[in-house]
Write a protein that holds these residues in place. Sequence first.
Motif, PDB file in Angstrom:
ATOM      1  N   HIS A 170      47.896  38.663  41.969  1.00 18.97           N
ATOM      2  CA  HIS A 170      46.866  39.190  41.065  1.00 18.97           C
ATOM      3  C   HIS A 170      45.457  38.688  41.436  1.00 18.97           C
ATOM      4  O   HIS A 170      44.485  39.438  41.365  1.00 18.97           O
ATOM      5  CB  HIS A 170      47.260  38.768  39.639  1.00 18.97           C
ATOM      6  CG  HIS A 170      46.301  39.101  38.573  1.00 18.97           C
ATOM      7  ND1 HIS A 170      46.411  40.223  37.783  1.00 18.97           N
ATOM      8  CD2 HIS A 170      45.196  38.450  38.110  1.00 18.97           C
ATOM      9  CE1 HIS A 170      45.423  40.254  36.900  1.00 18.97           C
ATOM     10  NE2 HIS A 170      44.674  39.170  37.075  1.00 18.97           N
TER      11      HIS A 170
ATOM     12  N   HIS B 200      42.103  40.810  42.588  1.00 14.36           N
ATOM     13  CA  HIS B 200      40.744  40.727  42.013  1.00 14.36           C
ATOM     14  C   HIS B 200      39.710  40.662  43.139  1.00 14.36           C
ATOM     15  O   HIS B 200      38.604  41.181  43.021  1.00 14.36           O
ATOM     16  CB  HIS B 200      40.602  39.460  41.167  1.00 14.36           C
ATOM     17  CG  HIS B 200      40.975  39.619  39.711  1.00 14.36           C
ATOM     18  ND1 HIS B 200      40.442  40.584  38.899  1.00 14.36           N
ATOM     19  CD2 HIS B 200      41.819  38.910  38.919  1.00 14.36           C
ATOM     20  CE1 HIS B 200      40.928  40.463  37.664  1.00 14.36           C
ATOM     21  NE2 HIS B 200      41.787  39.449  37.654  1.00 14.36           N
TER      22      HIS B 200
ATOM     23  N   SER C  39      37.947  34.828  35.924  1.00 11.76           N
ATOM     24  CA  SER C  39      38.736  35.582  34.959  1.00 11.76           C
ATOM     25  C   SER C  39      39.113  34.668  33.817  1.00 11.76           C
ATOM     26  O   SER C  39      38.535  33.594  33.660  1.00 11.76           O
ATOM     27  CB  SER C  39      39.959  36.141  35.660  1.00 11.76           C
ATOM     28  OG  SER C  39      40.623  35.102  36.315  1.00 11.76           O
TER      29      SER C  39
ATOM     30  N   ASP D 243      41.273  42.792  34.028  1.00 21.81           N
ATOM     31  CA  ASP D 243      42.605  43.143  34.540  1.00 21.81           C
ATOM     32  C   ASP D 243      42.824  44.651  34.495  1.00 21.81           C
ATOM     33  O   ASP D 243      42.533  45.297  33.488  1.00 21.81           O
ATOM     34  CB  ASP D 243      43.677  42.438  33.702  1.00 21.81           C
ATOM     35  CG  ASP D 243      43.732  40.966  34.038  1.00 21.81           C
ATOM     36  OD1 ASP D 243      43.007  40.539  34.970  1.00 21.81           O
ATOM     37  OD2 ASP D 243      44.494  40.244  33.377  1.00 21.81           O
TER      38      ASP D 243
HETATM   39 FE   LIG Z   1      42.848  38.761  35.914  1.00 19.12          FE
END
Ligand SMILES: [Fe+2]
Length: 523
Positions: free
Chosen positions: A105, A109, A128, A282
């Motif tokens: 993940h 990003h 984040s 996200d």
């Molecule tokens: Fe995230």
Amino acid sequence: MRVLGIEGTAWAASAAVYDNETDDVFIETDPYQPESGGIHPREAAEHMREAIPSVVETALSAATGPIDAVAFSRGPGLGPCLRVVGTAARALAQSLDVSLVGVNHMVAHLEIGRHRSGFDSPVCLNVSGANAHVLGYRNGRYRVLGETMDTGAGNAIDKFTRHVGWTHPGGPKVEEAANDGEYVDLPYVVKGMDFSFSGIMSAAKQAYDDGVPVEDVSRGLQETMFAMLTEVSERALSLTGRDELVVGGGVAQNERLQEMLREMADQRGANLHVPDPRFLGDNAGMIAVLGAMMAAAGETVAVEDSGIDADYRPDQVPVTWRPGEPPAPGGDRSDEIRGAEAVVTVEDGLVTKRRVPKTYRHPALDERLRRERTVEEARLTHDARRAGVPTPVLRDVDVRESTLVVEFVGERDLRDAVGTTRVQSVGEHLATIHGEGIVHGDPTTRNVRVDGPRTYLIDFGLGYYSRDVEDHAMDLHVFEQSLRGTADEPEPLVSAFEGAYADAGQDAVLDQLRAIEGRGRYQ
Ligand SMILES: [Fe+2]
Ligand SMILES: C[C@@H](O)[C@H](NC(=O)OP(=O)(O)OC[C@H]1O[C@@H](n2cnc3c(N)ncnc32)[C@H](O)[C@@H]1O)C(=O)O
């Protein structure tokens, strides 16, 4: 190729279809919104169970042709959520009879920014909820150049907003409140390219409890946290010699942060790319885009090997989908050297170092940092030399102008001339100053000058006095991070450095270093 992406690490139940021929990305997201407090892992997982099937259905019905692969967020994130998403992704890959791609993940990003910008080899600031780190690419991996030592950027802000009774997520609310606030001072903690938010959060809550208007605390919070993130991004650009920066993560939606980064980048002649908001928080679009790049490189995973990893770090991923690394830029050879925070001129064997105002910072914060660092640098450069460590002789200090004049030392930076003997001597030097209770604060390979086998420590501007093993271990951590960020084969150098430190310094510091490295960053 057409890839279905599925995201569900924390709050966003999201599905996307990416077509790498048209470059179109369709995203459908159903957010989880806790009624009170922060994200509850079990509630969030329940949300994923309910929402994933319908976002997937919407995404699939928007696809203009058959799907060639299913990509999913394998981690990092909340275990219960990841398991739901992993199960859904495996079932879909099997029923569609296509390959499965397990995506990190955090790398997603980052990659979405690289993909949208077309940059060659950007430094990436990921900010984040659960994370905050600066990444650079080297030898087939994304290296963590710097990161939070405790809480992620968004979670830090969200903890403050919970304290004042605002609903989740707090980031946008702090942004709005800050527009009406006056700046207040809060602790600013940067160590090399690492940074800490825990002291700021306690101080912010305390200020609120003491009656400081919430708008003012919000302003102080943003100005302080974002100045730290901008500073470490600038340091990362300076250390790697790159001139491209991309951002990722939900907090990067903040306009004040974007403004600060843009100002910093403009002033050093670097390019900043901020992806569209739909790619920042996200979203499954970034998972599908990276999934397509990975699938094209053959990075698919068998269903039986596709387990989730809640602590999956970006530097664990072998990056096989990128073309070869662009050549490292040459060092700056001009007389005027613009470092990360100062303008340095060399004349007649003397170096004049002026900490120039950073206009991205609030003037009060800027003034405070330049003054403190000039004073500390003068004091500690002198004290370290008295302890027996080669440092430049101090000739002049002008605190009002944030200017130091020191003797020119060394032939080049250690960054451009790493070697075993030299890193060993850095280990000895750090052991020596630690023995005197001095912390360097920023011992990167650019803050060591070399002259044959001899090394000099320079730039004590982030230094301070402390006998705490944690502070000493952070010095070692910062040095090792910079070796890993700049040397082709860092591990033998890291061992040589630690060996020399062990011989001259205290074992407790090395034990603490192991503790720092093992610390979970996903709070
Ligand atoms: Fe995230
Ligand atoms: C592991 C994964 O699940 C996690 N994802 C995540 O935290 O969601 P993300 O969408 O990247 O970021 C959410 C955070 O972003 C903050 N945020 C959103 N808009 C903001 C704004 N305008 N200013 C500041 N923070 C903002 C929220 O308060 C929240 O803390 C991560 O990437 O760390």
